[in-house]
Scaffold this active site. Structure first.
Site, mmCIF file in Angstrom:
data_model
loop_
_atom_site.group_PDB
_atom_site.id
_atom_site.type_symbol
_atom_site.label_atom_id
_atom_site.label_comp_id
_atom_site.label_asym_id
_atom_site.label_seq_id
_atom_site.Cartn_x
_atom_site.Cartn_y
_atom_site.Cartn_z
ATOM 1 N N GLY A 25 0.871 -1.297 -0.003
ATOM 2 C CA GLY A 25 -0.022 0.134 0.031
ATOM 3 C C GLY A 25 0.871 1.060 -0.103
ATOM 4 O O GLY A 25 0.351 2.247 0.103
ATOM 5 N N GLU B 113 4.766 2.459 8.575
ATOM 6 C CA GLU B 113 4.309 1.277 9.110
ATOM 7 C C GLU B 113 5.324 0.595 10.058
ATOM 8 O O GLU B 113 4.839 0.075 11.093
ATOM 9 C CB GLU B 113 3.573 0.323 8.244
ATOM 10 C CG GLU B 113 2.316 0.787 7.599
ATOM 11 C CD GLU B 113 2.139 -0.263 6.266
ATOM 12 O OE1 GLU B 113 0.987 -0.461 6.013
ATOM 13 O OE2 GLU B 113 2.772 -0.742 5.952
#
Length: 261
Positions: free
Chosen positions: A105, A111
């Site tokens: 993504g 992240e």
């Protein structure tokens, strides 16, 4: 649950619904990016609205931040939260040691920062993401735009000495232009097919000038929740070696689905 959901979406929803049960009042929660993580954010928002659950959510992308605000979650930055109780995110691949490939993504940098700033990282996924060896999914590497072609050439040179089956690299595009991350960087995807030593590659890639981060998450994930289209979930905890099987109950009139209409 609406009948028109695909089996994969049903599995993602089951994993997400089970994962948000781990959230307790007052927690600081890292929220991942991607289609599976979006289910989790919606489920978490449902708990906030129905139960008055108080929490601080730290998103890993502007997309996740926007969705979290829409469903009523209090969004703060990682600097404001300082440390997190838990991060819940999806993965593009995971192996039996719960090592991951992430970044499909485009949010791998945020992240990884958020996941490593957490007491616990939980991955929600479906069974199709489990592999014996990482590498079938292209490995994302985030690079700064300046000299990106040089960085890519250095990556390709490095791969010549690595235990991988494929060595093709491609610049990720958004239409005809380079895909740009939230940090203004590019992503080079490595089509490795099979990674023999993921830990080694994760370390050496980050030594290349211009490379910001790579999508190998090694020794970061603590638990994986694997959802099934029938509502069954398998919960694997790498820390105590336990495997549990449960069933998530969901009805067609769940508020989460009305919110999506």
């Amino acid at each position: 649950m609406p009948a028109d959901l695909s089996p994969i979406d049903k599995a993602k929803f089951a994993a997400a619904r089970r994962a948000v049960d781990l959230i307790e009042d007052g927690m600081r929660v890292g929220m991942g990016t991607g289609s599976t993580a979006a289910w989790m954010v919606r489920c978490l928002g449902e708990r906030v609205r129905q139960e008055g659950l108080r929490l601080q959510g730290v998103p890993t992308s502007t997309r996740t931040a926007d969705l979290a605000r829409q469903v009523g979650i209090d969004v703060v930055s990682l600097d404001e939260a300082k440390w997190l109780d838990i991060t819940i995110d999806g993965a593009d691949e995971f192996d039996r040691e719960l090592n991951l490939i992430k970044g499909g993504g485009g949010a791998l940098l945020q992240e990884k920062i958020v996941a490593t700033a957490s007491d616990q990282m939980v991955v929600i996924t479906d069974a199709s993401k489990e592999v014996n060896h990482l590498g079938a999914f292209p490995l994302p590497v985030e690079v700064i735009p300046f000299g990106w072609q040089t960085s890519r050439a250095l990556i390709e040179e490095l791969l010549e000495s690595m235990d991988v089956l494929g060595r093709q690299t491609t610049l990720r595009l958004n239409g005809s232009q380079p895909y740009v991350t939230d940090e203004g960087n590019y992503i080079v995807d490595l089509h490795l097919n099979r990674i023999g030593n993921a830990r080694q590659i994760a370390l050496v890639l980050n030594q290349i000038p211009g490379v910001v981060e790579n999508g190998l998450f090694i020794d970061i994930c603590d638990m994986v929740i694997i959802g099934g289209s029938d509502g069954k979930v398998e919960i694997r905890d790498i820390n105590d070696g336990s495997i549990a099987n449960e069933k998530v109950d969901f009805a067609e009139d769940d508020n989460i689905f009305h919110d999506m209409e």
